[in-house]
Every structure is written in structure tokens, then in C-alpha cells.
Design a protein around this motif. Sequence first.
Motif, PDB file in Angstrom:
ATOM      1  N   SER A  17       7.399  -4.279  -1.866  1.00  0.00           N
ATOM      2  CA  SER A  17       7.113  -4.004  -0.463  1.00  0.00           C
ATOM      3  C   SER A  17       6.045  -2.924  -0.378  1.00  0.00           C
ATOM      4  CB  SER A  17       8.385  -3.555   0.262  1.00  0.00           C
ATOM      5  OG  SER A  17       8.162  -3.470   1.649  1.00  0.00           O
ATOM      6  N   SER A  18       5.202  -3.020   0.657  1.00  0.00           N
ATOM      7  CA  SER A  18       4.130  -2.052   0.836  1.00  0.00           C
ATOM      8  C   SER A  18       3.760  -1.969   2.310  1.00  0.00           C
ATOM      9  CB  SER A  18       2.900  -2.461   0.020  1.00  0.00           C
ATOM     10  OG  SER A  18       1.818  -1.600   0.284  1.00  0.00           O
ATOM     11  N   SER A  19       3.423  -0.764   2.766  1.00  0.00           N
ATOM     12  CA  SER A  19       2.948  -0.583   4.137  1.00  0.00           C
ATOM     13  C   SER A  19       1.448  -0.825   4.237  1.00  0.00           C
ATOM     14  CB  SER A  19       3.272   0.827   4.632  1.00  0.00           C
ATOM     15  OG  SER A  19       2.519   1.787   3.914  1.00  0.00           O
ATOM     16  N   VAL A  20       0.779  -0.941   3.104  1.00  0.00           N
ATOM     17  CA  VAL A  20      -0.676  -1.087   3.084  1.00  0.00           C
ATOM     18  C   VAL A  20      -1.050  -2.555   3.283  1.00  0.00           C
ATOM     19  CG1 VAL A  20      -2.776  -0.666   1.761  1.00  0.00           C
ATOM     20  CG2 VAL A  20      -0.853   0.908   1.561  1.00  0.00           C
ATOM     21  N   ILE A  21      -1.988  -2.774   4.204  1.00  0.00           N
ATOM     22  CA  ILE A  21      -2.410  -4.129   4.551  1.00  0.00           C
ATOM     23  C   ILE A  21      -3.854  -4.356   4.097  1.00  0.00           C
ATOM     24  CG2 ILE A  21      -2.828  -5.718   6.470  1.00  0.00           C
ATOM     25  CD1 ILE A  21      -0.579  -4.238   7.976  1.00  0.00           C
ATOM     26  N   GLN A  22      -4.083  -5.491   3.426  1.00  0.00           N
ATOM     27  CA  GLN A  22      -5.421  -5.871   2.967  1.00  0.00           C
ATOM     28  C   GLN A  22      -6.265  -6.177   4.202  1.00  0.00           C
ATOM     29  OE1 GLN A  22      -5.705  -5.500  -0.184  1.00  0.00           O
ATOM     30  NE2 GLN A  22      -7.622  -6.426  -0.711  1.00  0.00           N
ATOM     31  N   GLN A  23      -7.371  -5.459   4.372  1.00  0.00           N
ATOM     32  CA  GLN A  23      -8.179  -5.533   5.576  1.00  0.00           C
ATOM     33  C   GLN A  23      -8.708  -6.937   5.859  1.00  0.00           C
ATOM     34  OE1 GLN A  23     -11.328  -2.663   5.578  1.00  0.00           O
ATOM     35  NE2 GLN A  23     -11.285  -2.491   7.781  1.00  0.00           N
ATOM     36  N   ASP A  24      -9.183  -7.627   4.852  1.00  0.00           N
ATOM     37  CA  ASP A  24      -9.823  -8.923   5.093  1.00  0.00           C
ATOM     38  C   ASP A  24      -8.841 -10.071   5.280  1.00  0.00           C
ATOM     39  OD1 ASP A  24      -9.079  -8.848   2.422  1.00  0.00           O
ATOM     40  OD2 ASP A  24     -10.756 -10.080   1.771  1.00  0.00           O
ATOM     41  N   THR A  25      -7.622  -9.951   4.741  1.00  0.00           N
ATOM     42  CA  THR A  25      -6.672 -11.062   4.815  1.00  0.00           C
ATOM     43  C   THR A  25      -5.469 -10.775   5.705  1.00  0.00           C
ATOM     44  OG1 THR A  25      -5.398 -10.285   2.911  1.00  0.00           O
ATOM     45  CG2 THR A  25      -7.248 -11.803   2.466  1.00  0.00           C
ATOM     46  N   GLY A  26      -5.214  -9.506   5.992  1.00  0.00           N
ATOM     47  CA  GLY A  26      -4.057  -9.147   6.791  1.00  0.00           C
ATOM     48  C   GLY A  26      -2.745  -9.236   6.033  1.00  0.00           C
ATOM     49  N   THR A  27      -2.822  -9.395   4.705  1.00  0.00           N
ATOM     50  CA  THR A  27      -1.609  -9.487   3.894  1.00  0.00           C
ATOM     51  C   THR A  27      -1.289  -8.125   3.282  1.00  0.00           C
ATOM     52  OG1 THR A  27      -2.861 -10.138   1.931  1.00  0.00           O
ATOM     53  CG2 THR A  27      -2.003 -11.923   3.329  1.00  0.00           C
ATOM     54  N   ARG A  28      -0.048  -7.962   2.896  1.00  0.00           N
ATOM     55  CA  ARG A  28       0.399  -6.711   2.279  1.00  0.00           C
ATOM     56  C   ARG A  28      -0.130  -6.608   0.858  1.00  0.00           C
ATOM     57  NH1 ARG A  28       3.751  -3.466   5.835  1.00  0.00           N
ATOM     58  NH2 ARG A  28       3.920  -4.818   7.631  1.00  0.00           N
ATOM     59  N   THR A  64     -10.675  -5.519  -2.413  1.00  0.00           N
ATOM     60  CA  THR A  64     -10.970  -5.241  -1.021  1.00  0.00           C
ATOM     61  C   THR A  64     -10.155  -4.046  -0.582  1.00  0.00           C
ATOM     62  OG1 THR A  64     -11.303  -7.587  -0.679  1.00  0.00           O
ATOM     63  CG2 THR A  64     -10.999  -6.231   1.278  1.00  0.00           C
ATOM     64  N   THR A  65     -10.799  -3.124   0.107  1.00  0.00           N
ATOM     65  CA  THR A  65     -10.161  -1.874   0.457  1.00  0.00           C
ATOM     66  C   THR A  65      -9.026  -2.095   1.444  1.00  0.00           C
ATOM     67  OG1 THR A  65     -12.277  -0.771   0.162  1.00  0.00           O
ATOM     68  CG2 THR A  65     -10.585   0.441   1.356  1.00  0.00           C
ATOM     69  N   PRO A  66      -7.780  -1.729   1.063  1.00  0.00           N
ATOM     70  CA  PRO A  66      -6.660  -1.864   1.976  1.00  0.00           C
ATOM     71  C   PRO A  66      -6.674  -0.753   3.017  1.00  0.00           C
ATOM     72  CG  PRO A  66      -5.923  -1.072  -0.160  1.00  0.00           C
ATOM     73  CD  PRO A  66      -7.398  -1.329  -0.267  1.00  0.00           C
ATOM     74  N   VAL A  67      -5.961  -0.964   4.115  1.00  0.00           N
ATOM     75  CA  VAL A  67      -5.872   0.031   5.172  1.00  0.00           C
ATOM     76  C   VAL A  67      -4.421   0.267   5.520  1.00  0.00           C
ATOM     77  CG1 VAL A  67      -8.103  -0.556   6.198  1.00  0.00           C
ATOM     78  CG2 VAL A  67      -6.046  -1.691   7.014  1.00  0.00           C
ATOM     79  N   THR A  68      -4.144   1.462   6.072  1.00  0.00           N
ATOM     80  CA  THR A  68      -2.796   1.728   6.553  1.00  0.00           C
ATOM     81  C   THR A  68      -2.682   1.162   7.954  1.00  0.00           C
ATOM     82  OG1 THR A  68      -3.419   3.887   7.422  1.00  0.00           O
ATOM     83  CG2 THR A  68      -2.517   3.839   5.200  1.00  0.00           C
ATOM     84  N   PRO A  69      -1.571   0.506   8.283  1.00  0.00           N
ATOM     85  CA  PRO A  69      -1.447  -0.114   9.596  1.00  0.00           C
ATOM     86  C   PRO A  69      -1.328   0.901  10.733  1.00  0.00           C
ATOM     87  CG  PRO A  69       0.585  -0.390   8.353  1.00  0.00           C
ATOM     88  CD  PRO A  69      -0.426   0.227   7.428  1.00  0.00           C
ATOM     89  N   GLN A  70      -0.818   2.101  10.459  1.00  0.00           N
ATOM     90  CA  GLN A  70      -0.606   3.073  11.513  1.00  0.00           C
ATOM     91  C   GLN A  70      -1.925   3.626  12.047  1.00  0.00           C
ATOM     92  OE1 GLN A  70       0.809   3.346   8.439  1.00  0.00           O
ATOM     93  NE2 GLN A  70       2.712   2.380   9.059  1.00  0.00           N
ATOM     94  N   THR A  71      -2.858   3.939  11.148  1.00  0.00           N
ATOM     95  CA  THR A  71      -4.082   4.611  11.567  1.00  0.00           C
ATOM     96  C   THR A  71      -5.321   3.753  11.416  1.00  0.00           C
ATOM     97  OG1 THR A  71      -4.459   5.510   9.357  1.00  0.00           O
ATOM     98  CG2 THR A  71      -3.133   6.843  10.881  1.00  0.00           C
ATOM     99  N   GLY A  72      -5.231   2.671  10.658  1.00  0.00           N
ATOM    100  CA  GLY A  72      -6.400   1.834  10.417  1.00  0.00           C
ATOM    101  C   GLY A  72      -7.364   2.460   9.425  1.00  0.00           C
TER     102      GLY A  72
END
Length: 184
Positions: A120-131, A27-35
Motif C-alpha cells: 500500500s502507498s499514498s503516493v500516486i503516479q502522476q501520469d497514470t493515476g495509479t499507486r 515517472t515522478t510520483p506525487v502526494t495526493p494531499q498536496t500534489g
Amino acid sequence: MLKKQVFIVVTIMALIFTLAGCAKKPTTPVTPQTGTEVTPSDHPTETPANSGNKVSQTDVEGKINDLLNKKYPADWKVSGTTLSKGAYTENGNYKIVDDVAALFPETMGVSIFIGEERISSSVIQQDTGTRVLKGYATPPTVGEVMKSGKTTSTLSSGYLKVYVPFKDSSSKTVAVMTVSVPQQ
């Protein structure tokens, strides 16, 4: 009973893909700052960076070190795969990667590795909200920086990927941070 069997099959498949390293796009992860979506493009080949880039390795490293030394004024320590700087522990808190990601708008992501484990990662999994901590292969450059203790960078898909070593009080490299900064 059918749900249990489906769950078992799905779990086994997830383990197989994880063990295989870089599975076909999870699942494509997203950056939390910009989405914005972070697409690893099946891990393109990285090439050594040259000095003609818009953002330099030295600038990125300097900003990271300035921020971390001001916000967390203590030595790095590692116990197993737990990373701390003074009284602060990064594992499970993600404050350091989020602080660094905020320095670089539209970053593809910030990660910290201890050995080959992403802790640790700043990238958040879009569908689960997990890192995003598992499912992508550790770049070979992380191991090289762990051994050499020297900051380096590569170019990949329009991003300057900077690898910054974190050293303990005895100057031993204990972790490596990666940050991907856009070059557009």
C-alpha cells in the motif's frame, strides 16, 4: 505488428528496471494531499535520526497509533501479503495510508510493507493515476524493523522517515509502515 513489437520491448525494459530495483527515476510520483512531486533523489543514504528534529519519532508514532486504533479498533492480521485490521483489508483500498498521510501535511509519502513487498502507498503516479507499489527498492530499515519489532527513524533529504511495526494479537510484527515527515 510494429505496435506489438514495441509493446513487447517496452514491457521487457520495464521488467528489467523493476528487477534492478531503483531504476533511473521512473515517472515522478506525487502526494495526493498536496500534489507536490515526490522525488526519491536516487534513494539518498539514510542516517539515524537525532533528537534535535522538529518532529519526533515518538510524536509521529503516537499520532499514527491513535488514529489507527480509533478508526480500525481490531487486531492486525496478515494472510500471504494481504493485510487487514478487523474486517477492513488495506490491499487495493489505500484508506489507512491516505488517513495517515492526511495527518502529516506535505509528507513525502506513506507506505506499508509486508516483508519486502510494498502492499500500500499514498503516493500516486502522476501520469497514470495509479499507486506507486513497485519500482523502488525496499529500504533495508524495513527488514530491521520486521525483525526487531521496534519503531525507528532515519533522516533523508530533509525528511524524518519513521518506521512503525504493526503487530498481530501474539505481538509478532506482521507489517511495517513508513512515513516521511518534512523537517523544515
